[in-house]
Write an enzyme that holds these catalytic residues in place. Structure first.
Site, PDB file in Angstrom:
ATOM      1  N   LYS A  13       0.839  -1.209   0.000  1.00  0.00           N
ATOM      2  CA  LYS A  13       0.000   0.000   0.000  1.00  0.00           C
ATOM      3  C   LYS A  13       0.880   1.268   0.000  1.00  0.00           C
ATOM      4  O   LYS A  13       0.677   2.165  -0.800  1.00  0.00           O
ATOM      5  CB  LYS A  13      -0.940   0.018   1.217  1.00  0.00           C
ATOM      6  CG  LYS A  13      -1.890  -1.170   1.278  1.00  0.00           C
ATOM      7  CD  LYS A  13      -2.812  -1.113   2.473  1.00  0.00           C
ATOM      8  CE  LYS A  13      -2.114  -1.291   3.815  1.00  0.00           C
ATOM      9  NZ  LYS A  13      -1.515  -2.634   4.037  1.00  0.00           N
ATOM     10  N   ARG A  89     -10.032   0.615   8.493  1.00  0.00           N
ATOM     11  CA  ARG A  89      -9.554  -0.737   8.736  1.00  0.00           C
ATOM     12  C   ARG A  89     -10.593  -1.600   9.439  1.00  0.00           C
ATOM     13  O   ARG A  89     -10.344  -2.764   9.726  1.00  0.00           O
ATOM     14  CB  ARG A  89      -8.323  -0.643   9.633  1.00  0.00           C
ATOM     15  CG  ARG A  89      -7.087  -1.219   8.996  1.00  0.00           C
ATOM     16  CD  ARG A  89      -5.988  -0.946   9.979  1.00  0.00           C
ATOM     17  NE  ARG A  89      -4.809  -1.656   9.673  1.00  0.00           N
ATOM     18  CZ  ARG A  89      -3.734  -1.086   9.120  1.00  0.00           C
ATOM     19  NH1 ARG A  89      -3.736   0.162   8.764  1.00  0.00           N
ATOM     20  NH2 ARG A  89      -2.659  -1.807   8.933  1.00  0.00           N
ATOM     21  N   ARG A 128      11.634  -5.922   4.634  1.00  0.00           N
ATOM     22  CA  ARG A 128      11.420  -4.466   4.534  1.00  0.00           C
ATOM     23  C   ARG A 128      12.396  -3.697   5.429  1.00  0.00           C
ATOM     24  O   ARG A 128      12.663  -4.077   6.563  1.00  0.00           O
ATOM     25  CB  ARG A 128       9.987  -4.127   4.947  1.00  0.00           C
ATOM     26  CG  ARG A 128       9.784  -2.618   5.023  1.00  0.00           C
ATOM     27  CD  ARG A 128       8.361  -2.208   5.086  1.00  0.00           C
ATOM     28  NE  ARG A 128       7.626  -2.800   6.192  1.00  0.00           N
ATOM     29  CZ  ARG A 128       6.316  -2.696   6.344  1.00  0.00           C
ATOM     30  NH1 ARG A 128       5.610  -2.041   5.440  1.00  0.00           N
ATOM     31  NH2 ARG A 128       5.718  -3.247   7.359  1.00  0.00           N
ATOM     32  N   ARG A 161      11.100  -2.363  11.034  1.00  0.00           N
ATOM     33  CA  ARG A 161      10.000  -2.005  11.934  1.00  0.00           C
ATOM     34  C   ARG A 161       9.856  -3.058  13.025  1.00  0.00           C
ATOM     35  O   ARG A 161       9.907  -4.245  12.738  1.00  0.00           O
ATOM     36  CB  ARG A 161       8.692  -1.904  11.133  1.00  0.00           C
ATOM     37  CG  ARG A 161       8.279  -0.474  10.868  1.00  0.00           C
ATOM     38  CD  ARG A 161       7.182  -0.354   9.887  1.00  0.00           C
ATOM     39  NE  ARG A 161       5.965  -1.057  10.237  1.00  0.00           N
ATOM     40  CZ  ARG A 161       4.836  -0.988   9.522  1.00  0.00           C
ATOM     41  NH1 ARG A 161       4.804  -0.249   8.440  1.00  0.00           N
ATOM     42  NH2 ARG A 161       3.765  -1.654   9.872  1.00  0.00           N
ATOM     43  N   ARG A 172      -1.091  -9.426  13.067  1.00  0.00           N
ATOM     44  CA  ARG A 172      -1.574  -8.400  12.119  1.00  0.00           C
ATOM     45  C   ARG A 172      -2.423  -9.036  11.033  1.00  0.00           C
ATOM     46  O   ARG A 172      -3.452  -8.489  10.630  1.00  0.00           O
ATOM     47  CB  ARG A 172      -0.388  -7.649  11.507  1.00  0.00           C
ATOM     48  CG  ARG A 172       0.224  -6.632  12.454  1.00  0.00           C
ATOM     49  CD  ARG A 172       1.630  -6.257  12.076  1.00  0.00           C
ATOM     50  NE  ARG A 172       1.736  -5.563  10.804  1.00  0.00           N
ATOM     51  CZ  ARG A 172       2.870  -5.439  10.119  1.00  0.00           C
ATOM     52  NH1 ARG A 172       3.991  -5.971  10.594  1.00  0.00           N
ATOM     53  NH2 ARG A 172       2.891  -4.793   8.987  1.00  0.00           N
TER      54      ARG A 172
HETATM   55  P1  AP5 Z   1       4.824  -1.675   1.879  1.00  0.00           P
HETATM   56  O1  AP5 Z   1       4.509  -0.800   0.721  1.00  0.00           O
HETATM   57  O2  AP5 Z   1       5.569  -1.086   3.034  1.00  0.00           O
HETATM   58  O3  AP5 Z   1       3.512  -2.459   2.351  1.00  0.00           O
HETATM   59  P2  AP5 Z   1       2.219  -1.940   3.126  1.00  0.00           P
HETATM   60  O4  AP5 Z   1       1.034  -2.591   2.504  1.00  0.00           O
HETATM   61  O5  AP5 Z   1       2.221  -0.452   3.208  1.00  0.00           O
HETATM   62  O6  AP5 Z   1       2.500  -2.654   4.496  1.00  0.00           O
HETATM   63  P3  AP5 Z   1       2.373  -2.178   5.997  1.00  0.00           P
HETATM   64  O7  AP5 Z   1       3.054  -3.238   6.818  1.00  0.00           O
HETATM   65  O8  AP5 Z   1       2.888  -0.771   6.201  1.00  0.00           O
HETATM   66  O9  AP5 Z   1       0.873  -2.219   6.218  1.00  0.00           O
HETATM   67  P4  AP5 Z   1       0.173  -2.412   7.521  1.00  0.00           P
HETATM   68  O10 AP5 Z   1      -1.222  -2.200   7.074  1.00  0.00           O
HETATM   69  O11 AP5 Z   1       0.449  -3.640   8.271  1.00  0.00           O
HETATM   70  O12 AP5 Z   1       0.865  -1.297   8.457  1.00  0.00           O
HETATM   71  P5  AP5 Z   1       0.496   0.199   8.837  1.00  0.00           P
HETATM   72  O13 AP5 Z   1       1.731   0.965   8.887  1.00  0.00           O
HETATM   73  O14 AP5 Z   1      -0.651   0.707   8.028  1.00  0.00           O
HETATM   74  O15 AP5 Z   1       5.653  -2.926   1.296  1.00  0.00           O
HETATM   75  C1  AP5 Z   1       6.188  -3.924   2.143  1.00  0.00           C
HETATM   76  C2  AP5 Z   1       7.577  -4.352   1.612  1.00  0.00           C
HETATM   77  O16 AP5 Z   1       7.427  -4.999   0.339  1.00  0.00           O
HETATM   78  C3  AP5 Z   1       8.546  -3.200   1.365  1.00  0.00           C
HETATM   79  O17 AP5 Z   1       9.823  -3.607   1.738  1.00  0.00           O
HETATM   80  C4  AP5 Z   1       8.488  -2.937  -0.144  1.00  0.00           C
HETATM   81  O18 AP5 Z   1       9.711  -2.483  -0.655  1.00  0.00           O
HETATM   82  C5  AP5 Z   1       8.132  -4.307  -0.690  1.00  0.00           C
HETATM   83  N1  AP5 Z   1       7.208  -4.247  -1.815  1.00  0.00           N
HETATM   84  C6  AP5 Z   1       6.039  -3.551  -1.839  1.00  0.00           C
HETATM   85  N2  AP5 Z   1       5.409  -3.728  -3.003  1.00  0.00           N
HETATM   86  C7  AP5 Z   1       6.192  -4.575  -3.730  1.00  0.00           C
HETATM   87  C8  AP5 Z   1       6.070  -5.152  -5.023  1.00  0.00           C
HETATM   88  N3  AP5 Z   1       5.014  -4.902  -5.799  1.00  0.00           N
HETATM   89  N4  AP5 Z   1       7.026  -6.015  -5.462  1.00  0.00           N
HETATM   90  C9  AP5 Z   1       8.081  -6.278  -4.665  1.00  0.00           C
HETATM   91  N5  AP5 Z   1       8.267  -5.765  -3.434  1.00  0.00           N
HETATM   92  C10 AP5 Z   1       7.334  -4.916  -2.965  1.00  0.00           C
HETATM   93  O19 AP5 Z   1      -0.096  -0.010  10.324  1.00  0.00           O
HETATM   94  C11 AP5 Z   1       0.747  -0.437  11.380  1.00  0.00           C
HETATM   95  C12 AP5 Z   1      -0.075  -0.588  12.652  1.00  0.00           C
HETATM   96  O20 AP5 Z   1      -0.683   0.679  12.997  1.00  0.00           O
HETATM   97  C13 AP5 Z   1      -1.258  -1.566  12.581  1.00  0.00           C
HETATM   98  O21 AP5 Z   1      -0.857  -2.897  12.846  1.00  0.00           O
HETATM   99  C14 AP5 Z   1      -2.188  -0.996  13.668  1.00  0.00           C
HETATM  100  O22 AP5 Z   1      -1.774  -1.383  14.942  1.00  0.00           O
HETATM  101  C15 AP5 Z   1      -1.993   0.509  13.533  1.00  0.00           C
HETATM  102  N6  AP5 Z   1      -2.984   1.134  12.640  1.00  0.00           N
HETATM  103  C16 AP5 Z   1      -2.729   1.799  11.481  1.00  0.00           C
HETATM  104  N7  AP5 Z   1      -3.869   2.238  10.917  1.00  0.00           N
HETATM  105  C17 AP5 Z   1      -4.879   1.837  11.739  1.00  0.00           C
HETATM  106  C18 AP5 Z   1      -6.295   1.960  11.672  1.00  0.00           C
HETATM  107  N8  AP5 Z   1      -6.912   2.602  10.670  1.00  0.00           N
HETATM  108  N9  AP5 Z   1      -7.031   1.413  12.675  1.00  0.00           N
HETATM  109  C19 AP5 Z   1      -6.452   0.772  13.707  1.00  0.00           C
HETATM  110  N10 AP5 Z   1      -5.106   0.614  13.817  1.00  0.00           N
HETATM  111  C20 AP5 Z   1      -4.325   1.143  12.839  1.00  0.00           C
END
Ligand code: AP5
Length: 222
Positions: A13, A89, A128, A161, A172
């Protein structure tokens, strides 16, 4: 253009949002990034959120919705369009967002669902690395930095992270399947869902989406 990005942890994402941000010239709002910034600054909200994030649990709805409301109220760039990454979410958050949008007499144009398979997700999250200084995202195999451990963009230090460990990733994923996956149906019913195969290269996903946006126009079903 007003978008939400949905998908499991590690679906790409954030990576896709960074590509789309420049093609669409809109704001990228990641609740995960905002919460990590609050933790870094050791705010009361950050201290509260940390308890959940470190364990892979979702932060309570009212806390994240408050963050989004603040962002909408304070950031003038919102009027030009935005991409919400990681929000909503839960079904409650999806309803809260609809309420906020209704008050502003605005509607979402698209909900983009990044469909990705478990082995790909595990490989991506395990490798990552993030820049401590500018937040740029790398991957030790898929998107390696030129110099190991150093950001290509600002020479900042790259780190892993704390929630990218096996046990927390499992939690997660469980949280995603229980709370977030059901809201895909919520947006399907609204007629604004676009599903993409996120196991593909992010640049290819970006091309497919830009084609969809250009063909359907900004307003889609509205
Ligand atoms: P990346 O682009 O970083 O993936 P992502 O989908 O953004 O993954 P996240 O882990 O950030 O999502 P998440 O939803 O778990 O975490 P968030 O920060 O939102 O890509 C991942 C890796 O793959 C990278 O190394 C990249 O280089 C590689 N990659 C990407 N695309 C690729 C491709 N096409 N081909 C090859 N390699 C690729 O949330 C964290 C925490 O915050 C949650 O667990 C929760 O506790 C809290 N939180 C956040 N938002 C909320 C909410 N709305 N409600 C409640 N809690 C929340």
């Amino acid at each position: 253009m007003k978008l939400v990005l949905l998908g499991p942890p590690g679906a790409g994402k954030g990576t896709l949002a960074n590509l789309l941000k420049s093609s669409l010239n809109i704001l990228h709002i990641s609740t995960g990034d905002i919460l990590r910034e609050e933790i870094k600054n050791n705010t009361t909200l950050g201290q509260e959120a940390k308890k959940y994030i470190d364990n892979g649990k979702l932060v309570p709805d009212e806390l994240v919705t408050r963050l989004i409301k603040n962002k909408f109220a304070k950031d003038d760039r919102i009027s030009k369009g935005y991409m919400l990454d990681g929000y909503p979410r839960t079904e409650q958050q999806a309803q809260d967002l609809d309420k906020i949008l209704k008050e502003e007499k605005k509607l979402l144009n698209y909900a983009i669902y990044l469909d990705s398979t478990l082995p790909v997700i595990i490989q991506r999250l395990g490798g990552r690395r993030i820049c401590r200084k500018c937040g740029a995202v790398f991957h030790i195999k898929n998107r390696p930095p030129k110099k190991e451990g150093v950001c290509d963009l600002c020479q900042g230090e790259l780190y892993q992270r704390p929630d990218d460990n096996k046990t927390t990733i499992e939690t997660r994923m469980k949280e995603y399947l229980t709370n977030t996956k059901p809201i895909i149906e919520y947006y399907k019913k609204q007629g604004i869902l676009v599903t993409v195969d996120s196991d593909e290269e992010s640049e290819d996903v970006q091309t497919i989406l830009m084609k969809t946006f250009n063909e359907n126009g900004k307003s889609h079903n509205h």
